[in-house]
Design a protein around this motif. Sequence first.
Motif, PDB file in Angstrom:
ATOM      1  N   CYS A   1      25.249  63.152  50.462  1.00  0.00           N
ATOM      2  CA  CYS A   1      24.749  64.161  51.391  1.00  0.00           C
ATOM      3  C   CYS A   1      24.794  65.536  50.733  1.00  0.00           C
ATOM      4  O   CYS A   1      25.845  65.962  50.253  1.00  0.00           O
TER       5      CYS A   1
ATOM      6  N   VAL B   1      24.652  68.285  52.204  1.00  0.00           N
ATOM      7  CA  VAL B   1      25.296  69.257  53.093  1.00  0.00           C
ATOM      8  C   VAL B   1      26.820  69.146  52.991  1.00  0.00           C
ATOM      9  O   VAL B   1      27.505  70.137  52.783  1.00  0.00           O
ATOM     10  N   CYS B   2      27.355  67.901  53.122  1.00  0.00           N
ATOM     11  CA  CYS B   2      28.817  67.743  53.177  1.00  0.00           C
ATOM     12  C   CYS B   2      29.367  66.915  52.018  1.00  0.00           C
ATOM     13  O   CYS B   2      30.562  66.660  51.947  1.00  0.00           O
TER      14      CYS B   2
ATOM     15  N   SER C   1      29.402  63.895  51.398  1.00  0.00           N
ATOM     16  CA  SER C   1      29.929  62.541  51.580  1.00  0.00           C
ATOM     17  C   SER C   1      28.927  61.533  51.013  1.00  0.00           C
ATOM     18  O   SER C   1      27.732  61.785  50.947  1.00  0.00           O
TER      19      SER C   1
ATOM     20  N   CYS D   1      23.150  61.329  57.468  1.00  0.00           N
ATOM     21  CA  CYS D   1      24.545  61.370  57.035  1.00  0.00           C
ATOM     22  C   CYS D   1      25.416  61.238  58.269  1.00  0.00           C
ATOM     23  O   CYS D   1      25.379  62.088  59.161  1.00  0.00           O
TER      24      CYS D   1
ATOM     25  N   CYS E   1      28.171  64.386  58.764  1.00  0.00           N
ATOM     26  CA  CYS E   1      27.848  65.721  59.288  1.00  0.00           C
ATOM     27  C   CYS E   1      26.639  65.728  60.225  1.00  0.00           C
ATOM     28  O   CYS E   1      26.359  66.731  60.870  1.00  0.00           O
TER      29      CYS E   1
END
Length: 227
Positions: free
Chosen positions: A19, A21-22, A24, A62, A65
């Motif tokens: 991901c 963004v985060c 993971s 995801c 998030c």
Amino acid sequence: MMLNVEKLAADLYEKSVECPVCQSKFKELAVKISSQRILKKDSDLQIYYKSTNPYFYDVWICNSCGYAALKVDFPNIKSYQKDSVLKNITPRWKERSYGTLYNENIAIERYKLALLTSMIIEGKNSTKALILLKIAWMYRLLESDEEEISYLNQSLKAFTKAYEVEDIPFYGMDRYTVMYLIGELHRRNGNNIEALKWFGQVITSTSAPHRIKELARDQKDTIKNTY
Ligand SMILES: [Zn+2]
């Protein structure tokens, strides 16, 4: 029954995704390109496949998030948009599970999550237009006419905006394909006069590809033959 399930599963493979963004890491399902044989195409460019429908697996989500996007767009998120996901989506996100054999309804839910993300992060009009179009296609497969038309109409508005303000090509569509598609979405929304204007522009253009001109001519004839 068993045979069917095994056949569908054989079309799919798992892809490792990180991901943006985060950070993971998770797995997403995809349909093997080698098994994607095309059966036919609708006049608004929906493709029908002999294999598992790749549109069902077109959105990545995801689960940590809540960021969701078309897989082609998934890695391409700007830093202010990441902040927006973390601030506006993540606090409300509840993890979900879809199993492995997706269908039209699951696809619609996943496309709607991608649409929501793109609205929250103020994504491009072309992104919203394409997601809206694909939601309409899923409703077509379910024969839910009212929803299909409603989403085609929203998609038309977003494509028209994208045509006015964005650089084309986008999503593998050149300028003339976008013009043709806008015309066809007008036709499907019952706006024949507008549709004929767009088809006419494609047909009379000196640089439109032959293939697109043919499509525009066919749909122009469809309108003429209705009267
Ligand atoms: Zn994430």
